[in-house]
Design an enzyme around this catalytic site. Structure first.
Site, PDB file in Angstrom:
ATOM      1  N   ARG A   9      -3.433   3.117   8.497  1.00 38.68           N
ATOM      2  CA  ARG A   9      -3.718   1.953   7.641  1.00 38.68           C
ATOM      3  C   ARG A   9      -2.557   0.980   7.653  1.00 38.68           C
ATOM      4  O   ARG A   9      -1.411   1.370   7.533  1.00 38.68           O
ATOM      5  CB  ARG A   9      -3.944   2.420   6.200  1.00 38.68           C
ATOM      6  CG  ARG A   9      -4.745   3.684   6.073  1.00 38.68           C
ATOM      7  CD  ARG A   9      -4.731   4.242   4.647  1.00 38.68           C
ATOM      8  NE  ARG A   9      -5.339   3.331   3.689  1.00 38.68           N
ATOM      9  CZ  ARG A   9      -5.335   3.547   2.377  1.00 38.68           C
ATOM     10  NH1 ARG A   9      -4.736   4.626   1.879  1.00 38.68           N
ATOM     11  NH2 ARG A   9      -5.894   2.675   1.568  1.00 38.68           N
ATOM     12  N   HIS A  36     -15.856  -9.170   1.010  1.00 36.60           N
ATOM     13  CA  HIS A  36     -14.821 -10.075   1.502  1.00 36.60           C
ATOM     14  C   HIS A  36     -14.926 -11.459   0.849  1.00 36.60           C
ATOM     15  O   HIS A  36     -13.954 -12.004   0.335  1.00 36.60           O
ATOM     16  CB  HIS A  36     -14.934 -10.202   3.019  1.00 36.60           C
ATOM     17  CG  HIS A  36     -13.921 -11.122   3.608  1.00 36.60           C
ATOM     18  ND1 HIS A  36     -14.208 -12.440   3.906  1.00 36.60           N
ATOM     19  CD2 HIS A  36     -12.624 -10.945   3.907  1.00 36.60           C
ATOM     20  CE1 HIS A  36     -13.117 -13.007   4.382  1.00 36.60           C
ATOM     21  NE2 HIS A  36     -12.147 -12.121   4.402  1.00 36.60           N
ATOM     22  N   TYR A  87      15.730 -31.689 -15.596  1.00 35.07           N
ATOM     23  CA  TYR A  87      14.266 -31.720 -15.718  1.00 35.07           C
ATOM     24  C   TYR A  87      13.608 -31.960 -14.361  1.00 35.07           C
ATOM     25  O   TYR A  87      14.258 -32.403 -13.408  1.00 35.07           O
ATOM     26  CB  TYR A  87      13.813 -32.808 -16.699  1.00 35.07           C
ATOM     27  CG  TYR A  87      14.060 -34.219 -16.205  1.00 35.07           C
ATOM     28  CD1 TYR A  87      13.122 -34.859 -15.396  1.00 35.07           C
ATOM     29  CD2 TYR A  87      15.227 -34.912 -16.529  1.00 35.07           C
ATOM     30  CE1 TYR A  87      13.356 -36.143 -14.917  1.00 35.07           C
ATOM     31  CE2 TYR A  87      15.462 -36.190 -16.065  1.00 35.07           C
ATOM     32  CZ  TYR A  87      14.518 -36.800 -15.250  1.00 35.07           C
ATOM     33  OH  TYR A  87      14.741 -38.055 -14.767  1.00 35.07           O
ATOM     34  N   CYS A 107      12.031 -36.593  -9.300  1.00 39.13           N
ATOM     35  CA  CYS A 107      10.743 -37.231  -9.539  1.00 39.13           C
ATOM     36  C   CYS A 107       9.892 -37.326  -8.279  1.00 39.13           C
ATOM     37  O   CYS A 107       8.880 -37.994  -8.261  1.00 39.13           O
ATOM     38  CB  CYS A 107      10.941 -38.603 -10.162  1.00 39.13           C
ATOM     39  SG  CYS A 107      11.832 -39.730  -9.079  1.00 39.13           S
ATOM     40  N   LYS A 137       0.840  -1.201   0.000  1.00 33.96           N
ATOM     41  CA  LYS A 137       0.000   0.000   0.000  1.00 33.96           C
ATOM     42  C   LYS A 137       0.874   1.250   0.000  1.00 33.96           C
ATOM     43  O   LYS A 137       0.650   2.171  -0.787  1.00 33.96           O
ATOM     44  CB  LYS A 137      -0.906  -0.027   1.227  1.00 33.96           C
ATOM     45  CG  LYS A 137      -2.091   0.895   1.144  1.00 33.96           C
ATOM     46  CD  LYS A 137      -2.965   0.775   2.398  1.00 33.96           C
ATOM     47  CE  LYS A 137      -3.711  -0.542   2.446  1.00 33.96           C
ATOM     48  NZ  LYS A 137      -4.277  -0.828   3.777  1.00 33.96           N
ATOM     49  N   SER A 180      18.121 -39.545 -10.619  1.00 35.85           N
ATOM     50  CA  SER A 180      16.832 -38.897 -10.445  1.00 35.85           C
ATOM     51  C   SER A 180      16.618 -38.758  -8.949  1.00 35.85           C
ATOM     52  O   SER A 180      16.645 -39.743  -8.217  1.00 35.85           O
ATOM     53  CB  SER A 180      15.725 -39.738 -11.080  1.00 35.85           C
ATOM     54  OG  SER A 180      14.485 -39.130 -10.826  1.00 35.85           O
ATOM     55  N   ARG A 194      -3.235  -1.487  -6.582  1.00 33.38           N
ATOM     56  CA  ARG A 194      -2.367  -2.670  -6.489  1.00 33.38           C
ATOM     57  C   ARG A 194      -2.792  -3.644  -7.584  1.00 33.38           C
ATOM     58  O   ARG A 194      -3.880  -3.512  -8.152  1.00 33.38           O
ATOM     59  CB  ARG A 194      -2.499  -3.335  -5.124  1.00 33.38           C
ATOM     60  CG  ARG A 194      -3.895  -3.846  -4.879  1.00 33.38           C
ATOM     61  CD  ARG A 194      -4.055  -4.493  -3.517  1.00 33.38           C
ATOM     62  NE  ARG A 194      -5.475  -4.674  -3.250  1.00 33.38           N
ATOM     63  CZ  ARG A 194      -6.028  -4.672  -2.042  1.00 33.38           C
ATOM     64  NH1 ARG A 194      -5.299  -4.510  -0.975  1.00 33.38           N
ATOM     65  NH2 ARG A 194      -7.319  -4.852  -1.910  1.00 33.38           N
ATOM     66  N   GLU A 231      18.087 -41.029  -3.269  1.00 30.94           N
ATOM     67  CA  GLU A 231      17.033 -40.821  -2.273  1.00 30.94           C
ATOM     68  C   GLU A 231      17.442 -41.284  -0.885  1.00 30.94           C
ATOM     69  O   GLU A 231      16.767 -41.021   0.093  1.00 30.94           O
ATOM     70  CB  GLU A 231      15.751 -41.548  -2.716  1.00 30.94           C
ATOM     71  CG  GLU A 231      15.977 -43.007  -3.069  1.00 30.94           C
ATOM     72  CD  GLU A 231      14.737 -43.675  -3.636  1.00 30.94           C
ATOM     73  OE1 GLU A 231      13.626 -43.200  -3.390  1.00 30.94           O
ATOM     74  OE2 GLU A 231      14.892 -44.702  -4.329  1.00 30.94           O
ATOM     75  N   MET A 284      -5.922  -7.208   8.388  1.00 32.72           N
ATOM     76  CA  MET A 284      -5.451  -6.305   9.422  1.00 32.72           C
ATOM     77  C   MET A 284      -6.371  -5.090   9.438  1.00 32.72           C
ATOM     78  O   MET A 284      -7.213  -4.944   8.574  1.00 32.72           O
ATOM     79  CB  MET A 284      -4.002  -5.944   9.163  1.00 32.72           C
ATOM     80  CG  MET A 284      -3.106  -7.173   9.311  1.00 32.72           C
ATOM     81  SD  MET A 284      -1.384  -6.807   9.208  1.00 32.72           S
ATOM     82  CE  MET A 284      -1.247  -6.320   7.519  1.00 32.72           C
ATOM     83  N   THR A 321      12.844 -37.155  -4.033  1.00 32.83           N
ATOM     84  CA  THR A 321      12.857 -36.238  -2.885  1.00 32.83           C
ATOM     85  C   THR A 321      11.878 -36.643  -1.789  1.00 32.83           C
ATOM     86  O   THR A 321      11.973 -36.130  -0.685  1.00 32.83           O
ATOM     87  CB  THR A 321      12.590 -34.793  -3.339  1.00 32.83           C
ATOM     88  OG1 THR A 321      11.407 -34.781  -4.126  1.00 32.83           O
ATOM     89  CG2 THR A 321      13.756 -34.262  -4.137  1.00 32.83           C
ATOM     90  N   ASN A 322      10.933 -37.540  -2.075  1.00 39.00           N
ATOM     91  CA  ASN A 322      10.049 -37.994  -0.985  1.00 39.00           C
ATOM     92  C   ASN A 322      10.862 -38.766   0.038  1.00 39.00           C
ATOM     93  O   ASN A 322      10.853 -38.475   1.228  1.00 39.00           O
ATOM     94  CB  ASN A 322       8.925 -38.880  -1.513  1.00 39.00           C
ATOM     95  CG  ASN A 322       8.054 -38.168  -2.531  1.00 39.00           C
ATOM     96  OD1 ASN A 322       8.092 -36.951  -2.634  1.00 39.00           O
ATOM     97  ND2 ASN A 322       7.278 -38.929  -3.276  1.00 39.00           N
ATOM     98  N   GLY A 332      -8.532  -7.513   4.275  1.00 38.59           N
ATOM     99  CA  GLY A 332      -9.309  -7.556   5.502  1.00 38.59           C
ATOM    100  C   GLY A 332      -8.630  -8.250   6.669  1.00 38.59           C
ATOM    101  O   GLY A 332      -9.246  -8.500   7.688  1.00 38.59           O
TER     102      GLY A 332
END
Ligand code: ADP
Ligand code: MG
Ligand code: MG
Length: 926
Positions: free
Chosen positions: A120, A482, A900, A880, A50, A813, A364, A794, A131, A816-817, A129
């Site tokens: 403000r 809102h 990738y 992956c 703002k 590859s 904005r 992994e 704050m 990441t889990n 809405g």
């Protein structure tokens, strides 16, 4: 307006912006007014959105009431300093206030010419809405009379005073809003007034007196009369509001860091409540629901502040302003058009007209639906306002997944009558059980029930309830209320202002046209048309999905064409390839149609669950000798070969990574507890014979395979090592399918991936098998094809030893889990129990299984990339895990240099866009 400035929030200390005072000390207060501002639009980090917008508009010579912004740094200092501001910032603020008084020609607390200000809040990211704002600060028992004398308008003076006491009372003194409303309604009723504007000065004086009594009785003190005390109180309340419950909840949902703090804007008041030549309104330069290029918004005559969005009076559509105040309307259109051109994006603006003079109070980038985001981005390019590169940056990747959400089945939808219509605030098909409070919405959805949140109007506290609902339906409020604003942002189907609904929130029901809907009854609505029905209607795939699935012609779907155009642009800018995780031919086709060029993970075990296969798989597992096991595997071979054939074909010759079997074998067997019960029942019934014996044998094997920690147990490469014949069968199936397709003229290059490797010798063991079988198959088939052997990274040790692993692996590859699971030591399946608490207590900002842990687990990825490439410069690198479709994570994978990302087919469009944004170096959510 400053041209060529970067659109998106720059980081702190941007060149050319002043963040120190003339004496070189750090600057905390930034003035704007008289056509010049200390700040500008690039300073969102310091000034909040703002404040940066007000500065920018001031610099552009637009009519903005003067004021000053106290920086976000001050907010953080306030928190660090025991909820107090140090003296130097206080002094700076007072100096800015004196400057403001000069510019305004009025003084705070003066009886002759009292300066009134608004206080403000404004963080870097807008939080509608969330704050609180305080208007008309500076009024007290004396200055209100001064204001009356100065303006000759007693009604206006006391209207302003009662508003101020209520806002200050609720925000700063923390008195319930409803207590004020109760007093107000009592006086209104006593005077037979329908609207707030029906109250005259005498009545408003009464309201003020009642409010002051309320404050006294609730706080045991008089309403503060000292304007400086008011100002400090309001400023600190804005700082405090940064940490109120709903602001925190909002930040959690939108992934906004808690640490950035809010700025405070103190601004000279202008008044929309001086009479019928004044008013206030909000609007958008385009339709934020559909993206259509039309002036959009609402206003109220003789009103102030939040009256328009609060739903107290029903506002008028903004185009009607042209009739009421043509000059101000034309100026507003000119200014907002300029703002849109300058910011190169749809603008959401707030304005007030005082005695026919227009003032701009905010601008904005407008929040919009996913649908509108795509329409606007492609339109802006057509209008030559932005380049395709800029357009890409205007669309939140998640917007694309909104476009894939289902709509109603048109035939079924037609069978039910429209019971009422409301304003179509946010598109999408929503159907669920009616609930009348956010708590119920959360409770019911937690037990898996689809709900529609039905409210007279929503308030910021409803955010959580809205989030879990299928859709939101309100009886009051306009397109900028809102519910509408938040609904659009969430991509939540919403209808607002369905005025015919008689809602009884306490009785948990509503009636419309003589029909009553109780809590739990099904309601359905279409957020694009505003139609509401009392029915359960099933939905069908989105238009885009239908085109992609070949059920609809692209030429018949304008939104598909835009969607596709935008994605084609992204391909020009991204560095990362995008593949899909898929193990069925139709999934592969879908992913390909969405633009995936390759499969990053084909999970072979999913195929074992296919029709008629489980008994064979179980026979393979139950075999207590190699011969029996091979026999079962031989039966599986042609089935797997067909699977691979289909997947290769679905990917049209782009690379396909196939992972050898990964899960622990017990996952293919019945549950131990179930078997025990079945056996017990048979024994009680006195059954004997072969069936019972078979069950007992199965149980014995299940018990043998039972593991305490299956995730860390006998799975992945460990299976392949102990049962080499499984690897042999799978390699054979892959190679036979690939050879077959190559003979048919489709060049496929299989990538065989060994999971869960932590040591190069594990990989070596399996690679020997793969190479032997591959050579056999190629010899049998009389054809030589190219294939790769690689591994998943992994297990943390695999990442650490990546230089050695890369000696055998042609590609990595990142899984990441598992990598996240093992790096944190969190079980994926059990972490849900405590991760929520971790987030609430700020021990972790995000769920690391949803958004990749860059600072920690990211180091392992970075290390493995570097070490792997040091051994083998042409090592292919991908990811992956689930994170492959998460925009923030994709940003990291781009920076760390992967080739990738691979994600679920439906996330492919999101990944393409996120990858382009990453390459253009835009932080997600910025
Ligand atoms: P939000 O962040 O919730 O939009 P704002 O700070 O924009 O809150 O304030 C809400 C409304 O209050 C504005 O839209 C405007 O109508 C009114 N307002 C704020 N400051 C002023 C001011 N200086 N003069 C007149 N009205 C103001
Ligand atoms: Mg606010
Ligand atoms: Mg505002």
């Amino acid at each position: 307006m400053a041209k060529n400035m970067k659109r998106r929030g720059n980081t702190k200390g941007t060149k050319g912006t002043k963040t120190t005072s003339s004496k070189g000390a750090r600057k905390f207060v930034y003035f704007f007014g008289n056509g010049k501002a200390d700040g500008n639009r690039s300073m969102k980090d310091t000034l909040g959105g703002k404040g940066a917008g007000l500065a920018e508009m001031t610099n552009a010579g637009l009519p903005v009431p003067p004021g000053f912004t106290i920086s976000t740094d001050a907010c953080n200092i306030y928190y660090a300093n025991n909820s107090k501001l140090p003296a130097n910032i206080e002094t700076e603020m007072v100096a800015a206030l004196r400057k403001l008084e000069k510019s305004a020609g009025a003084q705070l607390g003066s009886n002759a010419k009292p300066l009134l200000v608004s206080v403000r809040s404004g963080a870097k990211f807008s939080m509608p809405g969330m704050m609180d704002t305080i208007l008309n600060l500076g009024l007290n028992d004396d200055t209100v009379e001064g204001l009356k004398a100065w303006t000759g308008n007693g009604r206006f003076a006391f209207d302003s005073y009662r508003r101020f006491i209520q806002m200050f009372g609720s925000v700063v003194l923390e008195i319930a809003k409803s207590a004020f409303e109760h007093e107000f309604e009592t006086i209104k009723r006593g005077r037979n007034a329908k609207l707030d504007t029906d109250l005259d000065e005498a009545a408003l004086r009464e309201v003020v007196a009642a409010y002051k009594r309320l404050v006294k009785s609730q706080t045991k003190q008089d309403f503060p009369q000292d304007p400086m005390e008011q100002l400090r109180g309001a400023r600190n309340a804005v700082f405090r509001s940064w940490n109120n419950a709903r602001a925190q909840e909002y930040r959690r949902i939108y992934d906004i860091p808690d640490s950035i703090g809010t700025a405070v804007n103190v601004q000279m008041m202008v008044f929309g409540n001086t009479g019928d030549r004044s008013g206030t309104g909000v609007g958008f330069t385009r339709n934020p629901a559909t993206g259509a290029k039309e002036f959009f918004g609402e206003f109220l005559i003789n009103a102030q502040g939040e009256d328009v969005v609060a739903g107290i009076r029903t506002p008028q559509p903004i185009v009607q302003l042209e009739r009421v105040m043509p000059k101000a309307y034309k100026q507003l259109r000119d200014i907002t058009t300029r703002l849109e051109r300058n910011y190169k994006d749809i603008q959401d603006f707030e304005f007030t007209i005082q005695d026919e003079k227009l003032y701009m109070l905010q601008t904005r980038s407008g929040k919009r639906t996913g649908y509108a985001a795509v329409v606007i981005a492609t339109d802006l390019v057509k209008e030559k306002l932005v380049t395709p590169k800029e357009a890409i940056l205007l669309v939140d990747p998640e917007a694309l997944s909104q476009l894939l959400a289902p709509g109603f089945d048109p035939k079924e939808w037609k069978q039910h009558d429209v019971v009422t219509r409301g304003l179509p605030a946010s598109p999408g098909a929503a159907c669920g059980k009616a609930v009348f409070s956010s708590e119920t919405a959360v409770e019911w959805s937690n037990r898996g029930e689809p709900v529609i949140l039905v409210r007279r109007e929503t308030v910021p506290d409803d955010i959580h309830g809205m989030w879990v609902s299928q859709g939101v339906l309100t009886a009051t409020g306009g397109m900028t209320s809102h519910a509408a604003v938040v609904g659009r942002q969430m991509g939540k189907p919403s209808i607002v202002g369905a005025g015919e609904l008689q809602i009884n929130e306490h009785g948990k029901s509503f009636t419309v046209k003589g029909k009553t809907v109780k809590e739990g009854d099904f309601v359905a609505f279409d957020g694009l048309t505003g139609e509401v029905k009392i029915a359960k209607v099933s939905s069908q795939p989105s238009e885009i999905l239908q085109v992609v699935a070949g059920k609809m012609k692209p030429s018949a779907s304008p939104i598909y064409q835009r969607f596709n155009t935008l994605l084609e642009w992204t391909d020009k800018f991204r560095r990362l390839g995008v593949r899909a995780n898929a193990d069925q031919p139709d999934q592969a086709e879908l992913a390909y149609a969405f633009g995936a060029r390759g499969i990053g993970l084909c999970r072979t075990e999913h195929m074992f669950f296919g029709e008629g296969r489980i008994p064979i798989v179980q026979r393979m597992i139950l075999a207590d000798n190699e011969k029996d096991r091979r026999e079962a595997l031989n039966q599986l071979l042609p089935m797997q070969r067909d699977d691979f054939y289909g997947v290769f074909k679905g990917m049209h010759g782009t690379p396909v990574t196939i992972r050898t079997i990964d899960p622990p074998l017990h996952e293919f067997l019945p549950k131990r507890e179930d078997l025990m019960v079945e056996i017990a029942v048979m024994e009680v019934k006195g059954q004997k014979g072969k069936e019972l014996e078979a069950k007992k044998k199965l149980l014995a094997r299940v018990e043998q395979l039972h593991e305490f920690n299956p995730m860390l147990g006998h799975r992945g490469v460990r299976l392949g090592i102990t049962y080499p014949e499984i690897t042999e069968m799978q390699t054979r199936a892959i190679m036979e399918a690939a050879c077959q397709l190559n003979k048919e003229g489709l060049k496929v290059i299989p990538e065989i991936m060994i999971p869960l490797v932590g040591d190069v010798r594990e990989l070596r063991d399996q690679k020997v098998i793969v190479e032997r079988v591959a050579a056999d198959v190629m010899e049998e088939q009389g054809i030589k094809i190219k294939y790769l052997v690689g591994t998943m990274i992994e297990v943390p040790r695999g990442a650490i030893m990546a230089d050695e692993v890369a000696r055998e692996a042609q590609f990595f590859s990142f899984g990441t889990n598992d990598l996240t699971q093992m790096t944190f030591g969190f079980s994926r399946d059990d972490a849900g129990k405590f991760l929520r608490v971790y987030q609430d207590r700020k021990i972790l900002e995000k769920d690391p299984f949803a958004s990749f842990d860059v600072p920690g687990t990211g180091q392992l990825v970075d290390m493995a990339v570097k070490r792997g490439r040091a051994t083998r410069p042409d090592l292919k690198l991908g990811i992956c895990g689930e994170h492959g479709g998460d925009p923030a994570s994709i940003h990291f994978f781009d920076k760390v240099g992967l080739d990738y990302v691979s994600c679920s087919p439906y996330r492919v469009p999101v990944a393409r866009l996120a990858a382009a944004q990453a390459a253009l170096s835009v932080k997600v959510g910025d």
